[in-house]
Design a protein around this motif. Structure first.
Motif, PDB file in Angstrom:
ATOM      1  N   VAL A 109       0.799  -1.228   0.000  1.00  0.00           N
ATOM      2  CA  VAL A 109       0.000   0.000   0.000  1.00  0.00           C
ATOM      3  C   VAL A 109       0.835   1.283   0.000  1.00  0.00           C
ATOM      4  N   ALA A 110       2.155   1.163   0.009  1.00  0.00           N
ATOM      5  CA  ALA A 110       2.991   2.363  -0.146  1.00  0.00           C
ATOM      6  C   ALA A 110       2.833   2.946  -1.551  1.00  0.00           C
ATOM      7  N   ALA A 111       2.139   2.228  -2.433  1.00  0.00           N
ATOM      8  CA  ALA A 111       1.802   2.789  -3.741  1.00  0.00           C
ATOM      9  C   ALA A 111       0.845   3.976  -3.596  1.00  0.00           C
ATOM     10  N   PHE A 112       0.093   4.016  -2.493  1.00  0.00           N
ATOM     11  CA  PHE A 112      -0.903   5.078  -2.328  1.00  0.00           C
ATOM     12  C   PHE A 112      -0.310   6.476  -2.165  1.00  0.00           C
ATOM     13  N   PRO A 113       0.712   6.693  -1.335  1.00  0.00           N
ATOM     14  CA  PRO A 113       1.294   8.029  -1.317  1.00  0.00           C
ATOM     15  C   PRO A 113       1.922   8.401  -2.670  1.00  0.00           C
ATOM     16  N   LEU A 114       2.453   7.417  -3.395  1.00  0.00           N
ATOM     17  CA  LEU A 114       2.970   7.698  -4.735  1.00  0.00           C
ATOM     18  C   LEU A 114       1.834   8.186  -5.625  1.00  0.00           C
ATOM     19  N   ALA A 115       0.707   7.475  -5.576  1.00  0.00           N
ATOM     20  CA  ALA A 115      -0.452   7.849  -6.392  1.00  0.00           C
ATOM     21  C   ALA A 115      -0.994   9.214  -5.980  1.00  0.00           C
ATOM     22  N   LYS A 122      -1.527   7.796 -15.054  1.00  0.00           N
ATOM     23  CA  LYS A 122      -1.295   7.191 -16.366  1.00  0.00           C
ATOM     24  C   LYS A 122      -0.067   6.283 -16.394  1.00  0.00           C
ATOM     25  N   LYS A 123       0.324   5.783 -15.226  1.00  0.00           N
ATOM     26  CA  LYS A 123       1.443   4.839 -15.142  1.00  0.00           C
ATOM     27  C   LYS A 123       0.928   3.496 -14.640  1.00  0.00           C
ATOM     28  N   LYS A 124       1.624   2.441 -15.027  1.00  0.00           N
ATOM     29  CA  LYS A 124       1.281   1.095 -14.597  1.00  0.00           C
ATOM     30  C   LYS A 124       1.764   0.886 -13.166  1.00  0.00           C
ATOM     31  N   ALA A 125       0.877   0.390 -12.304  1.00  0.00           N
ATOM     32  CA  ALA A 125       1.224   0.161 -10.900  1.00  0.00           C
ATOM     33  C   ALA A 125       0.314  -0.909 -10.319  1.00  0.00           C
ATOM     34  N   THR A 126       0.674  -1.378  -9.147  1.00  0.00           N
ATOM     35  CA  THR A 126      -0.139  -2.364  -8.444  1.00  0.00           C
ATOM     36  C   THR A 126      -0.075  -2.087  -6.949  1.00  0.00           C
ATOM     37  N   THR A 127      -0.937  -2.752  -6.205  1.00  0.00           N
ATOM     38  CA  THR A 127      -0.968  -2.621  -4.749  1.00  0.00           C
ATOM     39  C   THR A 127      -1.622  -3.873  -4.174  1.00  0.00           C
ATOM     40  N   GLY A 143      -5.932   7.507 -11.319  1.00  0.00           N
ATOM     41  CA  GLY A 143      -5.492   7.560 -12.706  1.00  0.00           C
ATOM     42  C   GLY A 143      -4.420   6.543 -13.036  1.00  0.00           C
ATOM     43  N   VAL A 144      -4.280   5.541 -12.178  1.00  0.00           N
ATOM     44  CA  VAL A 144      -3.284   4.490 -12.349  1.00  0.00           C
ATOM     45  C   VAL A 144      -3.784   3.445 -13.348  1.00  0.00           C
ATOM     46  N   ILE A 145      -2.876   2.932 -14.156  1.00  0.00           N
ATOM     47  CA  ILE A 145      -3.171   1.796 -15.027  1.00  0.00           C
ATOM     48  C   ILE A 145      -2.785   0.553 -14.228  1.00  0.00           C
ATOM     49  N   LEU A 146      -3.777  -0.239 -13.851  1.00  0.00           N
ATOM     50  CA  LEU A 146      -3.507  -1.389 -12.988  1.00  0.00           C
ATOM     51  C   LEU A 146      -2.737  -2.479 -13.706  1.00  0.00           C
ATOM     52  N   GLU A 148      -1.449  -6.472 -13.421  1.00  0.00           N
ATOM     53  CA  GLU A 148      -1.884  -7.718 -12.777  1.00  0.00           C
ATOM     54  C   GLU A 148      -0.734  -8.423 -12.063  1.00  0.00           C
ATOM     55  N   GLU A 149       0.475  -7.978 -12.322  1.00  0.00           N
ATOM     56  CA  GLU A 149       1.666  -8.635 -11.812  1.00  0.00           C
ATOM     57  C   GLU A 149       1.822  -8.437 -10.310  1.00  0.00           C
ATOM     58  N   TRP A 150       2.634  -9.307  -9.718  1.00  0.00           N
ATOM     59  CA  TRP A 150       3.031  -9.119  -8.324  1.00  0.00           C
ATOM     60  C   TRP A 150       3.840  -7.841  -8.203  1.00  0.00           C
ATOM     61  N   LEU A 151       4.574  -7.550  -9.264  1.00  0.00           N
ATOM     62  CA  LEU A 151       5.456  -6.382  -9.297  1.00  0.00           C
ATOM     63  C   LEU A 151       5.132  -5.608 -10.560  1.00  0.00           C
ATOM     64  N   ALA A 152       4.951  -4.306 -10.439  1.00  0.00           N
ATOM     65  CA  ALA A 152       4.733  -3.473 -11.626  1.00  0.00           C
ATOM     66  C   ALA A 152       5.846  -2.430 -11.674  1.00  0.00           C
ATOM     67  N   ILE A 153       6.435  -2.315 -12.850  1.00  0.00           N
ATOM     68  CA  ILE A 153       7.516  -1.350 -13.024  1.00  0.00           C
ATOM     69  C   ILE A 153       7.176  -0.477 -14.208  1.00  0.00           C
ATOM     70  N   ASP A 154       7.169   0.815 -13.970  1.00  0.00           N
ATOM     71  CA  ASP A 154       6.918   1.771 -15.041  1.00  0.00           C
ATOM     72  C   ASP A 154       7.957   2.867 -14.908  1.00  0.00           C
ATOM     73  N   ASP A 155       8.805   2.949 -15.902  1.00  0.00           N
ATOM     74  CA  ASP A 155       9.892   3.925 -15.883  1.00  0.00           C
ATOM     75  C   ASP A 155      10.795   3.614 -14.687  1.00  0.00           C
ATOM     76  N   ASN A 156      10.939   4.525 -13.758  1.00  0.00           N
ATOM     77  CA  ASN A 156      11.818   4.309 -12.594  1.00  0.00           C
ATOM     78  C   ASN A 156      11.026   4.033 -11.316  1.00  0.00           C
ATOM     79  N   ILE A 157       9.753   3.658 -11.462  1.00  0.00           N
ATOM     80  CA  ILE A 157       8.890   3.450 -10.295  1.00  0.00           C
ATOM     81  C   ILE A 157       8.523   1.969 -10.175  1.00  0.00           C
ATOM     82  N   ILE A 158       8.752   1.421  -8.975  1.00  0.00           N
ATOM     83  CA  ILE A 158       8.429   0.023  -8.686  1.00  0.00           C
ATOM     84  C   ILE A 158       7.302   0.000  -7.660  1.00  0.00           C
TER      85      ILE A 158
END
Length: 193
Positions: A109-115, A122-127, A143-146, A148-158
């Motif tokens: 859920v640390a993806a939430f402060p990033l979001a 408009k970046k691929k991410a997961t939580t 506005g996140v593009i979900l 399905e992976e355990w890990l999502a990497i878009d540009d320099n963001i994991i």
């Protein structure tokens, strides 16, 4: 190289410790010039289940220019994680790392402060993926593009989906900061291959 490990109130220890251990192995056994500074809002940071750690640096004193990457473990809402996760200081710190195109690694859920900071728009991410997927639906509202992976990497963001993925995130960050070969060496030595 220096990683800023931002531990917010109610962080999960299982999501925190892989960054310490993996980077420690890389530094001590594989000659990687890599260090981790633990960052918090206060000198003592309480985890979800009552483990307290000590900050090396307070969020107010961070100079992003002194760091090569940002890592953020997730935490439990019920214990107050979002109090600091959604604080302007956290969001501005994330934006600063992003504006300098430095790697940003988050677990669960640390993806939430990033979001919330706007960097995942408009970046691929997961939580977090269980409990009916409601956290993923919440993340999508930013506005996140979900992914399905355990890990999502878009540009320099994991981003990742749950505590189990914390070592994967830390190894991927090590790879971004060193090389695929070096990360594979450390992985093998630690029994992950």
């Amino acid at each position: 190289m220096k990683i800023l490990l931002l531990c917010l109130k109610a962080f999960e220890t299982m999501e925190f410790s892989p960054f310490i251990d993996i980077m420690g192995w890389a530094h001590d056994d594989f000659n990687c010039d890599i260090h981790v500074d633990i960052c918090g809002f206060n000198p003592k940071i309480m985890s979800t289940f009552g483990v307290t750690i000590t900050a090396d640096i307070l969020i107010d004193n961070v100079d992003v220019n002194n760091y090569d990457a940002l890592a953020i473990p997730g935490g439990f809402e019920e214990y107050g994680f979002y109090t600091e996760a959604y604080h302007d200081k956290t969001l501005n710190l994330i934006r600063s790392f992003y504006s300098q195109h430095k790697p940003i690694a988050s677990v669960c859920v640390a993806a939430f402060p990033l979001a919330k900071s706007g960097i995942l728009n408009k970046k691929k991410a997961t939580t977090y993926h269980l409990r009916g997927g409601y956290k993923r639906k919440e993340l999508e509202k930013f506005g996140v593009i979900l992914g399905e992976e355990w890990l999502a990497i878009d540009d320099n963001i994991i981003t990742s989906s749950c505590p189990r993925t914390a070592p994967d995130v830390a190894f991927r960050l090590l790879e971004l900061l060193t090389s695929t070969e070096k990360a594979a060496e450390v992985k093998k030595a630690m029994g992950y291959q």
